[in-house]
Design an enzyme around this catalytic site. Structure first.
Site, short mmCIF file in Angstrom:
data_model
loop_
_atom_site.label_atom_id
_atom_site.label_comp_id
_atom_site.label_asym_id
_atom_site.label_seq_id
_atom_site.Cartn_x
_atom_site.Cartn_y
_atom_site.Cartn_z
CG ASN A 40 -1.77 -1.20 1.39
OD1 ASN A 40 -1.54 -2.01 2.28
ND2 ASN A 40 -2.74 -1.37 0.51
CG HIS A 68 -4.00 -3.41 -2.49
ND1 HIS A 68 -4.99 -3.01 -3.37
CD2 HIS A 68 -4.61 -3.55 -1.28
CE1 HIS A 68 -6.14 -2.91 -2.72
NE2 HIS A 68 -5.94 -3.24 -1.45
CG HIS A 179 -4.33 -2.41 6.66
ND1 HIS A 179 -4.60 -1.41 5.73
CD2 HIS A 179 -3.56 -3.31 6.01
CE1 HIS A 179 -4.02 -1.70 4.59
NE2 HIS A 179 -3.39 -2.85 4.71
FE FE2 Z 1 -2.49 -3.85 3.05
FE FE2 Z 2 -3.76 -6.55 1.24
#
Ligand code: FE2
Ligand code: FE2
Length: 260
Positions: A40, A68, A179
């Site tokens: 990220n 991601h 997270h």
């Molecule tokens: Fe992440």
């Molecule tokens: Fe992720």
């Protein structure tokens, strides 16, 4: 052998928190090897070669990632060029990059294997991370008993199950992706350090690192909306694993949360 693993760094505020806070963590804990999840790091979604280089220059030895990693197209060629950047190993054959590597911890000359895996529950349809993880770890352990696993997965059950499955093969199985740092760190009976999720590094006044207004807009209206990395009260979430280099067994596992 002290391994520091820093949870998903989110956009510029996360990168800033990492570079600002690492020196104090270094002087307090003296980690031998720093692993950072960078999926990220570019604007909250994906990673670019420039930002990867910035994170290496700021002190990361290896970058792991997750679902991601594909968000910024510039990273695709770089994944094949930079062995210190990993994407989950259980993507199908033919995908750019690699999911594991053996590295040398700078000050100690010790070898450490790092393996990145991605879960399948509420995520992509990937190869089985349990099967892939066990096979790769057996190979890694022929080179070194120190083997760290970043398991990038959504649900606690899948993460916990992989911890048990790899107990004794891995030095540590640490979760990422959700997270939010969990408080269930422990050393499993055969010596594997385990934590369901390491948490993220970015703005704390947020919804998992995204500006809270952006996230609320999507929950309230169910319309596509822009997501920006949160800037309020940046902090760093990490875990420190101390391991016996001869056996690869974890000696201690400690969660870290540091505010800027
Ligand atoms: Fe992440
Ligand atoms: Fe992720």
């Amino acid at each position: 052998m002290k391994i520091l693993f820093i949870g998903d760094v989110i956009g510029h505020p996360g990168r800033r928190a990492f570079s600002d806070l690492l020196p104090a963590i270094r002087s307090e804990h003296a980690p031998d090897f720093v692993i950072l999840n960078a999926e990220n790091a570019a604007g909250g979604f994906g990673l670019t070669p420039e930002i990867a280089q910035e994170l290496f220059a700021a002190g990361a030895d290896v970058l792991t990632s997750g679902n991601h990693i594909w968000d910024k197209k510039q990273i695709l060629d770089y994944l094949d060029l930079e062995p210190r950047l990993l994407r989950p190993a259980n993507y199908p054959a033919g995908v750019p990059g690699r999911g594991w590597g053996v590295f040398t911890a700078g000050t100690t000359e010790m070898k450490i294997g790092v393996l990145n895996l991605e879960g399948r529950v509420y995520m992509h349809h990937l190869e089985n991370p349990f099967v892939a993880g066990q096979e790769i770890l057996k190979r890694l352990r022929q080179e070194t008993p120190l083997c760290f696993v970043d398991f990038h997965a959504e649900v606690t059950s899948e993460k916990r199950a992989l911890g048990w499955y790899l107990d004794g093969l891995a030095t540590a199985v640490i979760g990422s992706h959700t997270h939010v740092q969990t408080a269930d760190e422990e050393i499993l009976p055969r010596g594997t350090a385990y934590l369901t999720d390491v948490g993220m590094t970015g703005g704390r006044d947020s919804v998992i690192g995204i500006e809270k207004e952006d996230a609320l807009h999507r929950f309230l209206y169910s319309m596509p909306s822009r997501f920006s990395p949160a800037t309020g009260r940046p902090w760093l979430n990490a875990v420190l694993v101390n391991a016996d280099p001869a056996s690869g067994r974890a000696l201690s596992v400690q969660r870290l949360q540091r505010a800027v």
